[in-house]
Design a protein around this motif. Structure first.
Motif, PDB file in Angstrom:
ATOM      1  N   HIS A  53     -66.190  21.038  -5.969  1.00 44.83           N
ATOM      2  CA  HIS A  53     -67.444  21.799  -5.250  1.00 44.83           C
ATOM      3  C   HIS A  53     -68.341  22.707  -6.231  1.00 44.83           C
ATOM      4  O   HIS A  53     -69.185  23.410  -5.763  1.00 44.83           O
ATOM      5  CB  HIS A  53     -66.593  22.751  -4.344  1.00 44.83           C
ATOM      6  N   HIS A  54     -67.960  22.757  -7.421  1.00 43.85           N
ATOM      7  CA  HIS A  54     -69.015  23.527  -8.467  1.00 43.85           C
ATOM      8  C   HIS A  54     -69.530  22.570  -9.396  1.00 43.85           C
ATOM      9  O   HIS A  54     -69.108  21.419  -9.587  1.00 43.85           O
ATOM     10  CB  HIS A  54     -68.019  24.589  -9.284  1.00 43.85           C
ATOM     11  N   PRO A  55     -70.766  22.855  -9.549  1.00 45.97           N
ATOM     12  CA  PRO A  55     -71.720  22.065 -10.245  1.00 45.97           C
ATOM     13  C   PRO A  55     -71.293  22.255 -11.722  1.00 45.97           C
ATOM     14  O   PRO A  55     -70.794  23.262 -12.274  1.00 45.97           O
ATOM     15  CB  PRO A  55     -73.100  22.472 -10.047  1.00 45.97           C
ATOM     16  N   PRO A  56     -71.821  21.379 -12.685  1.00 53.03           N
ATOM     17  CA  PRO A  56     -71.594  21.244 -14.105  1.00 53.03           C
ATOM     18  C   PRO A  56     -72.360  22.627 -14.637  1.00 53.03           C
ATOM     19  O   PRO A  56     -73.577  22.516 -14.028  1.00 53.03           O
ATOM     20  CB  PRO A  56     -71.993  19.980 -14.687  1.00 53.03           C
ATOM     21  N   SER A  57     -71.977  23.136 -15.614  1.00 51.70           N
ATOM     22  CA  SER A  57     -73.182  24.011 -16.292  1.00 51.70           C
ATOM     23  C   SER A  57     -74.367  23.177 -16.694  1.00 51.70           C
ATOM     24  O   SER A  57     -74.142  21.863 -16.768  1.00 51.70           O
ATOM     25  CB  SER A  57     -72.365  24.470 -17.556  1.00 51.70           C
ATOM     26  N   ARG A  58     -75.381  24.015 -17.133  1.00 58.05           N
ATOM     27  CA  ARG A  58     -76.808  23.421 -17.710  1.00 58.05           C
ATOM     28  C   ARG A  58     -76.398  22.389 -18.640  1.00 58.05           C
ATOM     29  O   ARG A  58     -77.140  21.339 -18.683  1.00 58.05           O
ATOM     30  CB  ARG A  58     -77.635  24.371 -17.894  1.00 58.05           C
ATOM     31  N   GLU A  77     -74.966   0.006 -11.374  1.00 56.13           N
ATOM     32  CA  GLU A  77     -76.039   0.873 -10.543  1.00 56.13           C
ATOM     33  C   GLU A  77     -75.334   1.896  -9.729  1.00 56.13           C
ATOM     34  O   GLU A  77     -75.645   3.054  -9.389  1.00 56.13           O
ATOM     35  CB  GLU A  77     -77.022  -0.013  -9.868  1.00 56.13           C
ATOM     36  N   ARG A  78     -74.017   1.095  -8.902  1.00 60.00           N
ATOM     37  CA  ARG A  78     -73.532   1.883  -7.731  1.00 60.00           C
ATOM     38  C   ARG A  78     -72.836   3.071  -8.275  1.00 60.00           C
ATOM     39  O   ARG A  78     -73.002   4.300  -7.747  1.00 60.00           O
ATOM     40  CB  ARG A  78     -72.928   1.052  -6.639  1.00 60.00           C
ATOM     41  N   ARG A  79     -72.161   2.787  -9.244  1.00 61.66           N
ATOM     42  CA  ARG A  79     -71.319   3.863  -9.891  1.00 61.66           C
ATOM     43  C   ARG A  79     -72.128   4.800 -10.331  1.00 61.66           C
ATOM     44  O   ARG A  79     -71.710   6.005 -10.371  1.00 61.66           O
ATOM     45  CB  ARG A  79     -70.162   3.296 -10.819  1.00 61.66           C
ATOM     46  N   ALA A  80     -73.161   4.425 -11.357  1.00 62.61           N
ATOM     47  CA  ALA A  80     -73.946   5.301 -11.947  1.00 62.61           C
ATOM     48  C   ALA A  80     -74.570   6.496 -10.843  1.00 62.61           C
ATOM     49  O   ALA A  80     -74.742   7.630 -11.163  1.00 62.61           O
ATOM     50  CB  ALA A  80     -75.057   4.695 -12.622  1.00 62.61           C
ATOM     51  N   ARG A  81     -75.028   5.668  -9.497  1.00 63.34           N
ATOM     52  CA  ARG A  81     -75.841   6.579  -8.642  1.00 63.34           C
ATOM     53  C   ARG A  81     -74.832   7.520  -8.095  1.00 63.34           C
ATOM     54  O   ARG A  81     -75.181   8.952  -8.045  1.00 63.34           O
ATOM     55  CB  ARG A  81     -76.440   5.660  -7.439  1.00 63.34           C
ATOM     56  N   LEU A  82     -73.629   7.253  -7.960  1.00 66.61           N
ATOM     57  CA  LEU A  82     -72.473   8.021  -7.308  1.00 66.61           C
ATOM     58  C   LEU A  82     -72.154   9.316  -8.081  1.00 66.61           C
ATOM     59  O   LEU A  82     -71.989  10.362  -8.070  1.00 66.61           O
ATOM     60  CB  LEU A  82     -71.429   7.164  -7.078  1.00 66.61           C
ATOM     61  N   LEU A  83     -72.069   8.876  -9.600  1.00 69.60           N
ATOM     62  CA  LEU A  83     -71.703  10.012 -10.676  1.00 69.60           C
ATOM     63  C   LEU A  83     -72.910  10.701 -10.634  1.00 69.60           C
ATOM     64  O   LEU A  83     -72.758  12.071 -10.872  1.00 69.60           O
ATOM     65  CB  LEU A  83     -71.403   9.362 -11.915  1.00 69.60           C
ATOM     66  N   ARG A  84     -74.061  10.465 -10.545  1.00 69.85           N
ATOM     67  CA  ARG A  84     -75.210  11.308 -10.784  1.00 69.85           C
ATOM     68  C   ARG A  84     -75.291  12.311  -9.360  1.00 69.85           C
ATOM     69  O   ARG A  84     -75.414  13.437  -9.397  1.00 69.85           O
ATOM     70  CB  ARG A  84     -76.420  10.723 -10.653  1.00 69.85           C
ATOM     71  N   PHE A  85     -74.772  11.792  -8.307  1.00 68.48           N
ATOM     72  CA  PHE A  85     -74.983  12.469  -7.131  1.00 68.48           C
ATOM     73  C   PHE A  85     -73.953  13.534  -7.043  1.00 68.48           C
ATOM     74  O   PHE A  85     -74.369  14.343  -6.885  1.00 68.48           O
ATOM     75  CB  PHE A  85     -74.708  11.384  -5.856  1.00 68.48           C
ATOM     76  N   HIS A  86     -72.785  13.203  -7.404  1.00 65.74           N
ATOM     77  CA  HIS A  86     -71.646  14.335  -7.385  1.00 65.74           C
ATOM     78  C   HIS A  86     -71.522  15.252  -8.474  1.00 65.74           C
ATOM     79  O   HIS A  86     -71.429  16.391  -8.255  1.00 65.74           O
ATOM     80  CB  HIS A  86     -70.283  13.837  -7.728  1.00 65.74           C
ATOM     81  N   ALA A  87     -72.403  14.846  -9.589  1.00 66.55           N
ATOM     82  CA  ALA A  87     -72.819  15.850 -10.598  1.00 66.55           C
ATOM     83  C   ALA A  87     -74.157  16.874 -10.451  1.00 66.55           C
ATOM     84  O   ALA A  87     -74.437  17.601 -11.033  1.00 66.55           O
ATOM     85  CB  ALA A  87     -72.966  15.219 -11.850  1.00 66.55           C
ATOM     86  N   GLY A  88     -74.719  16.524  -9.049  1.00 64.58           N
ATOM     87  CA  GLY A  88     -75.886  17.039  -8.830  1.00 64.58           C
ATOM     88  C   GLY A  88     -77.099  16.937  -9.621  1.00 64.58           C
ATOM     89  O   GLY A  88     -77.912  17.480  -9.813  1.00 64.58           O
ATOM     90  N   LEU A  89     -77.186  15.506 -10.324  1.00 67.41           N
ATOM     91  CA  LEU A  89     -78.053  15.243 -11.200  1.00 67.41           C
ATOM     92  C   LEU A  89     -79.364  14.540 -10.811  1.00 67.41           C
ATOM     93  O   LEU A  89     -80.124  14.292 -11.026  1.00 67.41           O
ATOM     94  CB  LEU A  89     -77.711  14.319 -12.313  1.00 67.41           C
ATOM     95  N   GLY A  90     -79.316  14.300  -9.356  1.00 67.94           N
ATOM     96  CA  GLY A  90     -80.344  13.671  -8.697  1.00 67.94           C
ATOM     97  C   GLY A  90     -80.380  12.260  -8.971  1.00 67.94           C
ATOM     98  O   GLY A  90     -79.566  11.530  -9.432  1.00 67.94           O
ATOM     99  N   ARG A  91     -81.806  11.611  -8.947  1.00 68.24           N
ATOM    100  CA  ARG A  91     -81.861  10.028  -9.329  1.00 68.24           C
ATOM    101  C   ARG A  91     -81.938   9.937 -10.792  1.00 68.24           C
ATOM    102  O   ARG A  91     -82.478  10.910 -11.563  1.00 68.24           O
ATOM    103  CB  ARG A  91     -83.265   9.655  -8.474  1.00 68.24           C
TER     104      ARG A  91
END
Length: 123
Positions: A53-58, A77-91
């Protein structure tokens, strides 16, 4: 010895450190470390990502962004998108560029050169 270090770095409570370590090891020369990193990323995505529930530091977010893009061919592509999503990195950068290109080409008429070739630039 390296595998013991890997276990120490990935068994703590810091999900983002765990992700960074695993991403770094996806292209390691040691097959055991590569397989462990791949399996741990999959396990995290399947069972723990939704409860982080907490985002990574900047700084960590910038590191993860770079690592995910670097390992995208290994991740897929699918895993990369999921990791970006959960890390709050967007697209991903490549996705943003592709989207911008598609919007640009759809919102303007073809240029004279494009009409002369009888086609629009790829989206």
């Amino acid at each position: 010895m390296r595998f013991a270090g890997y276990r120490l770095l990935t068994t703590g409570d810091d999900a983002w450190q765990r992700m960074a370590v695993n991403l770094r090891l996806l292209d390691d020369a040691d097959e055991r470390l590569r397989a462990g990193a791949r399996a741990d990323l999959t396990a995290w995505l399947d069972h723990e990502a939704a409860t982080t529930h907490h985002p990574p530091s900047r700084d960590r977010a910038a590191e993860l962004d770079s690592l995910i893009e670097r390992t995208r061919p290994v991740l897929g592509e699918r895993r990369a998108r999921l990791l970006r999503f959960h890390a709050g990195l967007g697209r991903g950068t490549s996705a943003v560029v592709a989207l911008a290109d598609s919007v640009r080409t759809e919102s303007r008429p073809p240029t004279r050169a494009e009409r002369g070739r009888g086609r629009r630039p790829p989206a």
